[in-house]
Enzyme design. Structure first.
Site, PDB file in Angstrom:
ATOM      1  CD  GLN A   1      -2.877   0.919   0.029  1.00  0.00           C
ATOM      2  OE1 GLN A   1      -3.499  -0.111  -0.146  1.00  0.00           O
ATOM      3  NE2 GLN A   1      -2.940   1.927  -0.812  1.00  0.00           N
TER       4      GLN A   1
ATOM      5  CG  HIS B   1      -0.754   2.513  -4.217  1.00  0.00           C
ATOM      6  ND1 HIS B   1      -0.946   2.328  -5.568  1.00  0.00           N
ATOM      7  CD2 HIS B   1      -1.317   1.450  -3.611  1.00  0.00           C
ATOM      8  CE1 HIS B   1      -1.600   1.196  -5.766  1.00  0.00           C
ATOM      9  NE2 HIS B   1      -1.832   0.643  -4.601  1.00  0.00           N
TER      10      HIS B   1
ATOM     11  CD  GLU C   1      -8.417   2.294  -1.763  1.00  0.00           C
ATOM     12  OE1 GLU C   1      -8.504   2.330  -3.009  1.00  0.00           O
ATOM     13  OE2 GLU C   1      -7.409   2.722  -1.143  1.00  0.00           O
ATOM     14  CG  HIS C   2      -7.429  -1.826  -0.275  1.00  0.00           C
ATOM     15  ND1 HIS C   2      -6.819  -0.609  -0.540  1.00  0.00           N
ATOM     16  CD2 HIS C   2      -7.832  -2.325  -1.465  1.00  0.00           C
ATOM     17  CE1 HIS C   2      -6.852  -0.389  -1.853  1.00  0.00           C
ATOM     18  NE2 HIS C   2      -7.469  -1.408  -2.435  1.00  0.00           N
TER      19      HIS C   2
ATOM     20  CG  ASP D   1      -4.484  -3.625  -5.431  1.00  0.00           C
ATOM     21  OD1 ASP D   1      -5.626  -3.259  -5.113  1.00  0.00           O
ATOM     22  OD2 ASP D   1      -3.464  -3.255  -4.823  1.00  0.00           O
TER      23      ASP D   1
ATOM     24  CG  HIS E   1     -51.237  15.015  -7.736  1.00  0.00           C
ATOM     25  ND1 HIS E   1     -50.889  16.304  -8.024  1.00  0.00           N
ATOM     26  CD2 HIS E   1     -50.083  14.288  -7.771  1.00  0.00           C
ATOM     27  CE1 HIS E   1     -49.585  16.384  -8.209  1.00  0.00           C
ATOM     28  NE2 HIS E   1     -49.067  15.166  -8.072  1.00  0.00           N
TER      29      HIS E   1
END
Length: 428
Positions: free
Chosen positions: A258, A261, A325-326, A359, A418
């Site tokens: 991670q 990145h 996220e993960h 991934d 209506h």
């Protein structure tokens, strides 16, 4: 990497710890607004200028066509081609299973309602290509877009120094049937797809991860009402829960996967064992030295932390507040924890399931909500590329059955027209 004791943290401490706010966010926002405004008003002229300023390349045109895409794709190494083919097959199989037709429901005799899916006609895919080239993202976005039946798929990716794309992205384009790639990156790509230029078509929804500039641009065009976006997705992140059954070397590899990145990525370790934390951090330092992106990963690790918890209940409580996220459950007892997971983008179960698998090639989508947005957003799927339209039909018997209910409710709300739309039909 700092170590915190969960029991020593106050509620406010935990909220602060889970915050992804970065000090220069306002500065980034100002720069992005300037870029977006320039593209909106200057169109292609701004795109050519930003390619020169940011990508350090003078483009002759803003895209490469089918023949050139195919020629570049043909240069891909055989080993890489086979790997992409495998990933393509797995991702397609997983997403194809999400296509289904909902049944029509008779809510009362003679009243039938149902939903039908329709693909978003024009979508934009942003494929990052700055510090890391991401053919996997092209597959993750392109496959569900094609399966959903989107009529026009606009692909933007930053140009290389030669003004072209690389063989990996080109090969993905060939697999997906994408005939043109626009050589536009960053916030300017988002703006181009949102507003449209003489060259880049305007789209109805923009997909894809990116750096903070891309994320800010997506949120800006969404707020302007010009286009929809898949989700707010900022710097990538992982939270690993590791108990006594975890392998510290495996856990360290997940944290570093991670961290590489980007310097603003977060790699969080939560554990019931102080010994596991200690051994994992030792392994992080050992493995870090072998990474080509050591400097980037080291910065991310420096900005990350570990949390020592007393039990799995505390671990899951913290994880759900963080909303990663993960989420990796590095434990043999992962089955018991699954029901406790409320907020997470994608979950990886057991000691042999690294985030890297998802991934690239297991089949699930890696375009996921970050920055705590997993509390309200899902990752990209077929549903992201379609909208559902409701239909209904009422028979004479159905009108007789439902009519009085509608008349009474319309009258109660003071909406006589209506009510009359029902009454006039009943009288006929």
């Amino acid at each position: 990497m700092k170590i915190y004791s969960y029991t020593d943290l106050s509620k406010q401490n935990i909220e602060d710890l889970c915050s992804r706010t970065i000090a220069d966010d306002d500065i980034i926002a100002g720069r992005v607004k300037s870029i977006v405004d320039s593209v909106k008003h200057e169109g292609d002229t701004a795109l050519f200028r930003y390619a020169k300023d940011f990508d350090k390349v003078e483009l002759q045109q803003l895209y490469i066509e089918k023949s050139e895409v195919e020629a570049i794709a043909a240069t891909i190494p055989e080993e890489a081609r086979k790997a992409i083919d495998t990933a393509y097959a797995n991702i397609k199989k997983f997403h194809a299973a999400q296509l289904y037709q909902e049944a029509a429901i008779e809510t009362m005799p003679g009243v039938t309602c149902w939903r039908e899916a329709r693909a978003i006609e024009r979508v934009g895919l942003y494929i990052p290509g700055g510090s890391a080239v991401l053919p996997s993202t092209f597959l993750m976005l392109g496959i569900p877009a094609v399966l959903a039946g989107c009529k026009e798929i606009v692909v933007c990716s930053p140009p290389q120094k030669d003004g072209r794309t690389n063989c990996y992205l080109a090969y993905c384009a060939v697999l997906l049937g994408i005939e043109k790639i626009y050589m536009v990156g960053g916030a300017q790509a988002v703006a181009a797809m949102a507003f449209g230029t003489a060259t880049v078509p305007k789209v109805y929804k923009i997909f894809g991860p990116g750096n903070r500039y891309v994320t800010q641009a997506k949120q800006l065009v969404l707020a302007s009402g010009m286009t929809a976006i898949d989700m707010p997705a900022g710097p990538s992140e992982v939270l690993v829960f590791a108990d006594e059954t975890a392998d510290p070397a495996f856990v360290a590899s997940d944290l570093l996967a991670q961290a590489e990145h980007g310097a603003d990525s977060q790699a969080i370790l939560v554990s019931t064992s102080a010994q596991i934390i200690e051994k994992t951090l030792e392994q992080v330092q050992v493995q870090l030295k072998a990474l080509p992106r050591e400097a980037v990963a080291a910065q991310a690790i420096e900005n990350s932390y570990a949390v020592l918890v007393e039990n799995t209940a505390q671990a899951m409580e913290f994880s759900n507040i963080y909303a990663p996220e993960h989420l990796i459950l590095a434990t043999d007892a992962y089955n018991a924890l699954i029901p406790e997971i409320i907020n997470a983008g994608s979950v990886f179960l057991g000691n042999l399931t690294p985030e890297s698998a998802g991934d690239y090639a297991s089949g699930t989508n890696h375009t996921l909500p970050t920055s705590g947005f997993a509390k309200a957003y899902s990752g990209v799927s077929i549903d992201s590329f379609i909208k559902k339209i409701t239909f209904q039909h009422i028979s004479p018997a159905g009108l007789t059955a439902i009519g009085p209910t509608v008349e009474i409710l319309a009258a109660a709300e003071g909406l006589e027209a209506h009510k009359n739309a029902i009454t006039i039909r009943l009288k006929s």
